[in-house]
Enzyme design. Structure first.
Site, PDB file in Angstrom:
ATOM      1  N   ARG A 158       0.925  -1.077  -0.297  1.00  0.00           N
ATOM      2  CA  ARG A 158      -0.004   0.203  -0.208  1.00  0.00           C
ATOM      3  C   ARG A 158       0.857   1.340  -0.181  1.00  0.00           C
ATOM      4  NH1 ARG A 158      -1.791   1.923   4.722  1.00  0.00           N
ATOM      5  NH2 ARG A 158      -2.513   0.023   5.651  1.00  0.00           N
TER       6      ARG A 158
ATOM      7  N   TYR B 299     -12.812  18.160 -16.013  1.00  0.00           N
ATOM      8  CA  TYR B 299     -13.547  16.771 -16.346  1.00  0.00           C
ATOM      9  C   TYR B 299     -14.907  16.645 -15.343  1.00  0.00           C
ATOM     10  CZ  TYR B 299     -13.994  11.742 -15.514  1.00  0.00           C
ATOM     11  OH  TYR B 299     -14.530  10.500 -15.382  1.00  0.00           O
TER      12      TYR B 299
ATOM     13  N   ASP C  89      -4.088  19.745 -14.564  1.00  0.00           N
ATOM     14  CA  ASP C  89      -4.448  18.406 -15.231  1.00  0.00           C
ATOM     15  C   ASP C  89      -3.838  18.347 -16.561  1.00  0.00           C
ATOM     16  OD1 ASP C  89      -5.836  16.188 -16.462  1.00  0.00           O
ATOM     17  OD2 ASP C  89      -7.373  16.174 -15.319  1.00  0.00           O
TER      18      ASP C  89
ATOM     19  N   LYS D 266      -5.503   7.105 -19.674  1.00  0.00           N
ATOM     20  CA  LYS D 266      -5.723   7.646 -20.986  1.00  0.00           C
ATOM     21  C   LYS D 266      -4.351   7.431 -21.830  1.00  0.00           C
ATOM     22  CE  LYS D 266      -9.944   8.744 -19.745  1.00  0.00           C
ATOM     23  NZ  LYS D 266      -9.608   8.622 -18.223  1.00  0.00           N
TER      24      LYS D 266
HETATM   25  C1  PLP Z   1      -8.985  15.214 -18.149  1.00  0.00           C
HETATM   26  C2  PLP Z   1      -9.388  14.012 -17.138  1.00  0.00           C
HETATM   27  N1  PLP Z   1      -8.975  14.067 -15.908  1.00  0.00           N
HETATM   28  C3  PLP Z   1      -9.197  13.057 -15.055  1.00  0.00           C
HETATM   29  C4  PLP Z   1      -9.855  12.062 -15.435  1.00  0.00           C
HETATM   30  C5  PLP Z   1      -9.997  10.972 -14.351  1.00  0.00           C
HETATM   31  O1  PLP Z   1      -9.376   9.587 -14.748  1.00  0.00           O
HETATM   32  P1  PLP Z   1      -9.594   8.139 -14.188  1.00  0.00           P
HETATM   33  O2  PLP Z   1     -10.857   7.790 -15.089  1.00  0.00           O
HETATM   34  O3  PLP Z   1      -8.556   7.555 -14.500  1.00  0.00           O
HETATM   35  O4  PLP Z   1     -10.012   8.252 -12.866  1.00  0.00           O
HETATM   36  C6  PLP Z   1     -10.465  11.908 -16.739  1.00  0.00           C
HETATM   37  C7  PLP Z   1     -11.291  10.688 -17.213  1.00  0.00           C
HETATM   38  O5  PLP Z   1     -11.786  10.822 -18.448  1.00  0.00           O
HETATM   39  C8  PLP Z   1      -9.946  12.917 -17.308  1.00  0.00           C
HETATM   40  O6  PLP Z   1     -10.656  12.943 -18.904  1.00  0.00           O
END
Ligand code: PLP
Length: 399
Positions: free
Chosen positions: A60, A113, A185, A210
């Site tokens: 962990r 997001y 992000d 992604k």
């Molecule tokens: C720009 C962005 N940030 C964060 C996330 C969240 O990621 P996760 O699905 O790996 O939790 C996404 C998911 O689509 C995203 O498009």
């Protein structure tokens, strides 16, 4: 003579974290699934537990496969330190919980997001954290909110799904002036196309699910940047347990090795497709930062080295047209993902903004006829032909 020049990103993606060579060692980072790591020598155990010597105690907290993944992303982002999470959302939420406390003020934008927006609107307020979500395209308005008081400035650029672009350097400077921790992000851009730390951010976050992994077979998240901040975020993660699984880390590492090849192809194909869509019948609007028609194209050209593999476009005829168009696509998964080797298409109503009502999506400038299209590594000629025939289906059956 050793070559001590800084490697370029394609080389970093292949080699970073994996340079150590012991006689007879495997050339590939193994997937170490063991939950715990044993010590006969109690002094050595204590030393590792206290952090005085390198090593692992319990999965962990840290794991050797996960550590290589963290090191690779750290090098790609030019960061001091990195810590991995089970998902992108765990990384985002973990960063907030680790750095914020009641009475703090967060400034961000309306176009983050969907999952991140829910943390801002539903969860942070419960913990006494005030979040102000500004108009993404109103840079002066965001600066004014930052100047009113801001402990954490959270930016996402380009945004999901309308590909809006924030001036990261300008806003990060405003955040720093206000004493804020600046977090970006960078999921849509990838470290290949944009370096938020060089633009003034303290921390960069990725949904590694992604583009970093790129094969849609492993969830993961990662935060990198200032070592002191990462220590606090790591501490929260090791205690609360949203750790990246070593098997996911193994798959993400394998994906990362081809990051530069994939992203180069996706940048080129997406630009070509976006240009083509601008002239295609049945398409109302195309959103892609690489197009001169994009309202923040100049900012994007300044802060990005490539414009990324995701674009969106609005179809004439709204949701009815989308319902005909999407199933007609041959070379795209219709799914809630992006950044994979396969092209992936969907609507915000079923993907990024599934949490919102149609009215909330409209308020965010997301029409029901919008299609998000994540360009894969297929031959762009095939993708263009596929889009052309699906658009024809969307048009001819319209009543
Ligand atoms: C720009 C962005 N940030 C964060 C996330 C969240 O990621 P996760 O699905 O790996 O939790 C996404 C998911 O689509 C995203 O498009």
């Amino acid at each position: 003579m050793t070559d001590d020049r800084q490697p370029r990103p394609a080389t970093t993606a292949v080699w970073a974290g994996e340079e150590e060579r012991r006689p007879g060692a495997p050339t590939q980072t193994p997937m170490v699934g063991s939950v715990s790591f044993g010590y006969r020598d109690l002094d050595a155990w204590l030393g590792v537990a206290r952090g005085d010597r390198p090593g692992h105690i319990y999965g962990r907290n840290t794991n050797p496969t996960v550590a290589v993944f963290e090191e690779k992303v750290r090098c790609l982002e030019g960061a001091d330190a990195a810590t991995a999470f089970a998902t992108g959302m765990a990384a985002i939420a973990g960063t907030f919980w680790a750095l914020l406390e009641p009475g703090r003020r967060v400034v961000s934008t309306r176009d983050t997001y969907g999952g991140t927006s829910v943390v801002f609107t539903d969860y942070l307020p419960r913990w006494g954290v005030d979040t102000v979500l500004c108009d993404t395209e109103d840079t002066a308005g965001i600066e004014a909110e930052i100047a009113r008081g801001c402990e954490l400035l959270y930016l996402e650029s380009p945004t999901n799904p309308t590909l809006k672009v924030l001036d990261v350097a300008r806003l990060a400077a405003a955040g720093r002036r206000a004493g804020a921790t600046v977090v970006v992000d960078n999921t849509f851009a990838t470290p290949l196309n944009q370096s938020p730390l060089a633009l003034g951010a303290h921390l960069v976050i990725h949904s590694a699910t992604k583009f970093l992994g790129g094969h849609a077979d492993a969830l993961g998240g990662v935060v990198c940047g200032d070592a002191g901040l990462i220590r606090r975020i790591f501490r929260f993660r090791e205690i609360t347990g949203a750790s990246l699984h070593p098997e996911a880390a193994y798959l993400l590492l394998r994906g990362l090795k081809t990051l530069e090849l994939r992203v180069s192809r996706q940048n080129e194909s997406a630009l070509r497709i976006a240009r083509w869509l601008e002239t295609a019948d049945g398409v109302e609007a195309v959103h892609y930062p690489g197009l001169p028609s994009h309202p923040a194209h100049e900012v994007a050209a300044r802060q990005m080295r490539g414009f990324g593999g995701v674009l969106s476009f609005a179809l004439e005829g709204g949701m009815a047209a989308v319902e005909r168009f999407l199933p007609a696509l041959r070379w795209a998964h219709l799914a809630a993902n992006l950044g994979a080797v396969e092209s992936v298409a969907g609507t915000p109503a079923t993907t990024s903004h599934v949490e919102c009502t149609p009215e909330e999506r409209a308020a965010l400038g997301i029409p029901e006829g919008l299609v998000r299209y994540s360009v894969g590594i297929e031959d762009p000629e095939d993708l263009l032909a596929d889009l052309a025939q699906a658009l024809a289906v969307a048009r001819t059956h319209g009543g």
